[in-house]
Design a protein around this motif. Structure first.
Motif, mmCIF file in Angstrom:
data_model
loop_
_atom_site.group_PDB
_atom_site.id
_atom_site.type_symbol
_atom_site.label_atom_id
_atom_site.label_comp_id
_atom_site.label_asym_id
_atom_site.label_seq_id
_atom_site.Cartn_x
_atom_site.Cartn_y
_atom_site.Cartn_z
ATOM 1 N N ALA A 10 -36.477 -10.057 25.735
ATOM 2 C CA ALA A 10 -35.408 -9.099 26.030
ATOM 3 C C ALA A 10 -35.305 -8.104 24.883
ATOM 4 O O ALA A 10 -35.319 -8.483 23.720
ATOM 5 N N SER A 11 -35.196 -6.836 25.220
ATOM 6 C CA SER A 11 -35.085 -5.827 24.169
ATOM 7 C C SER A 11 -33.625 -5.602 23.804
ATOM 8 O O SER A 11 -32.717 -5.932 24.558
ATOM 9 N N ASP A 12 -33.417 -5.021 22.627
ATOM 10 C CA ASP A 12 -32.064 -4.743 22.156
ATOM 11 C C ASP A 12 -31.339 -3.759 23.052
ATOM 12 O O ASP A 12 -30.120 -3.741 23.093
ATOM 13 N N GLU A 13 -32.068 -2.915 23.764
ATOM 14 C CA GLU A 13 -31.444 -1.916 24.626
ATOM 15 C C GLU A 13 -30.944 -2.505 25.939
ATOM 16 O O GLU A 13 -30.170 -1.876 26.637
ATOM 17 N N GLU A 14 -31.381 -3.698 26.282
ATOM 18 C CA GLU A 14 -31.025 -4.298 27.568
ATOM 19 C C GLU A 14 -29.696 -5.038 27.545
ATOM 20 O O GLU A 14 -29.048 -5.171 28.576
ATOM 21 N N TYR A 15 -29.285 -5.532 26.381
ATOM 22 C CA TYR A 15 -28.103 -6.379 26.294
ATOM 23 C C TYR A 15 -27.222 -5.988 25.112
ATOM 24 O O TYR A 15 -27.706 -5.491 24.110
ATOM 25 N N PHE A 16 -25.925 -6.233 25.270
ATOM 26 C CA PHE A 16 -24.961 -6.064 24.193
ATOM 27 C C PHE A 16 -24.327 -7.415 23.902
ATOM 28 O O PHE A 16 -24.085 -8.196 24.823
ATOM 29 N N THR A 17 -24.022 -7.659 22.641
ATOM 30 C CA THR A 17 -23.165 -8.791 22.316
ATOM 31 C C THR A 17 -21.739 -8.370 22.657
ATOM 32 O O THR A 17 -21.482 -7.194 22.955
ATOM 33 N N VAL A 18 -20.806 -9.292 22.599
ATOM 34 C CA VAL A 18 -19.399 -8.969 22.878
ATOM 35 C C VAL A 18 -18.919 -7.898 21.909
ATOM 36 O O VAL A 18 -18.274 -6.922 22.308
ATOM 37 N N GLU A 19 -19.271 -8.045 20.643
ATOM 38 C CA GLU A 19 -18.829 -7.083 19.631
ATOM 39 C C GLU A 19 -19.444 -5.702 19.860
ATOM 40 O O GLU A 19 -18.766 -4.681 19.707
ATOM 41 N N GLU A 20 -20.720 -5.654 20.226
ATOM 42 C CA GLU A 20 -21.378 -4.368 20.500
ATOM 43 C C GLU A 20 -20.778 -3.701 21.728
ATOM 44 O O GLU A 20 -20.582 -2.483 21.742
ATOM 45 N N ALA A 21 -20.489 -4.481 22.756
ATOM 46 C CA ALA A 21 -19.879 -3.921 23.965
ATOM 47 C C ALA A 21 -18.494 -3.364 23.652
ATOM 48 O O ALA A 21 -18.121 -2.294 24.147
ATOM 49 N N ALA A 22 -17.738 -4.075 22.816
ATOM 50 C CA ALA A 22 -16.411 -3.598 22.427
ATOM 51 C C ALA A 22 -16.508 -2.270 21.693
ATOM 52 O O ALA A 22 -15.751 -1.337 21.977
ATOM 53 N N GLU A 23 -17.454 -2.165 20.795
ATOM 54 C CA GLU A 23 -17.648 -0.910 20.058
ATOM 55 C C GLU A 23 -18.060 0.217 21.001
ATOM 56 O O GLU A 23 -17.552 1.334 20.911
ATOM 57 N N GLU A 24 -18.951 -0.082 21.921
ATOM 58 C CA GLU A 24 -19.421 0.918 22.888
ATOM 59 C C GLU A 24 -18.280 1.439 23.756
ATOM 60 O O GLU A 24 -18.220 2.623 24.070
ATOM 61 N N LEU A 25 -17.368 0.551 24.147
ATOM 62 C CA LEU A 25 -16.269 0.932 25.031
ATOM 63 C C LEU A 25 -15.016 1.373 24.281
ATOM 64 O O LEU A 25 -14.053 1.825 24.892
ATOM 65 N N GLY A 26 -15.031 1.217 22.955
ATOM 66 C CA GLY A 26 -13.881 1.634 22.159
ATOM 67 C C GLY A 26 -12.677 0.735 22.316
ATOM 68 O O GLY A 26 -11.540 1.196 22.277
ATOM 69 N N VAL A 27 -12.926 -0.556 22.503
ATOM 70 C CA VAL A 27 -11.848 -1.543 22.620
ATOM 71 C C VAL A 27 -12.127 -2.676 21.640
ATOM 72 O O VAL A 27 -13.194 -2.739 21.040
ATOM 73 N N LYS A 28 -11.170 -3.567 21.490
ATOM 74 C CA LYS A 28 -11.351 -4.730 20.618
ATOM 75 C C LYS A 28 -12.146 -5.807 21.350
ATOM 76 O O LYS A 28 -12.151 -5.858 22.584
ATOM 77 N N SER A 29 -12.801 -6.658 20.584
ATOM 78 C CA SER A 29 -13.618 -7.713 21.193
ATOM 79 C C SER A 29 -12.771 -8.667 22.033
ATOM 80 O O SER A 29 -13.256 -9.220 23.025
ATOM 81 N N ASN A 30 -11.491 -8.837 21.687
ATOM 82 C CA ASN A 30 -10.611 -9.682 22.514
ATOM 83 C C ASN A 30 -10.445 -9.094 23.912
ATOM 84 O O ASN A 30 -10.327 -9.838 24.890
ATOM 85 N N ALA A 31 -10.426 -7.774 24.017
ATOM 86 C CA ALA A 31 -10.328 -7.133 25.337
ATOM 87 C C ALA A 31 -11.572 -7.447 26.161
ATOM 88 O O ALA A 31 -11.470 -7.754 27.357
#
Length: 66
Positions: A10-31
């Motif tokens: 799997a490449s880094d471009e295919e998946y986000f960790t919870v923290e990366e997804a939070a940063e991408e969406l501009g929300v906290k990881s708890n969200a």
């Protein structure tokens, strides 16, 4: 039937960790964790690592800004 990818394939471009997804969406990881609990995203688990499909996160981002 497609053979599932291993974590090494799997490449880094295919998946986000919870923290990366939070940063991408501009929300906290708890969200993000709340969204996961509510079934808003599909997750891929590997032991304790939770991954989100990058295309799904990008689609969510596009819909929220639209």
């Amino acid at each position: 039937m497609n053979k599932p990818k291993t974590l090494k394939q799997a490449s880094d471009e295919e998946y986000f960790t919870v923290e990366e997804a939070a940063e991408e969406l501009g929300v906290k990881s708890n969200a993000i964790r709340n969204y996961l609990y509510l079934g808003k995203f599909t997750t891929h688990k590997f032991k304790s690592l939770t991954l989100l499909d990058a295309r799904e996160v990008q689609g969510w981002k596009t819909r929220q800004r639209g």
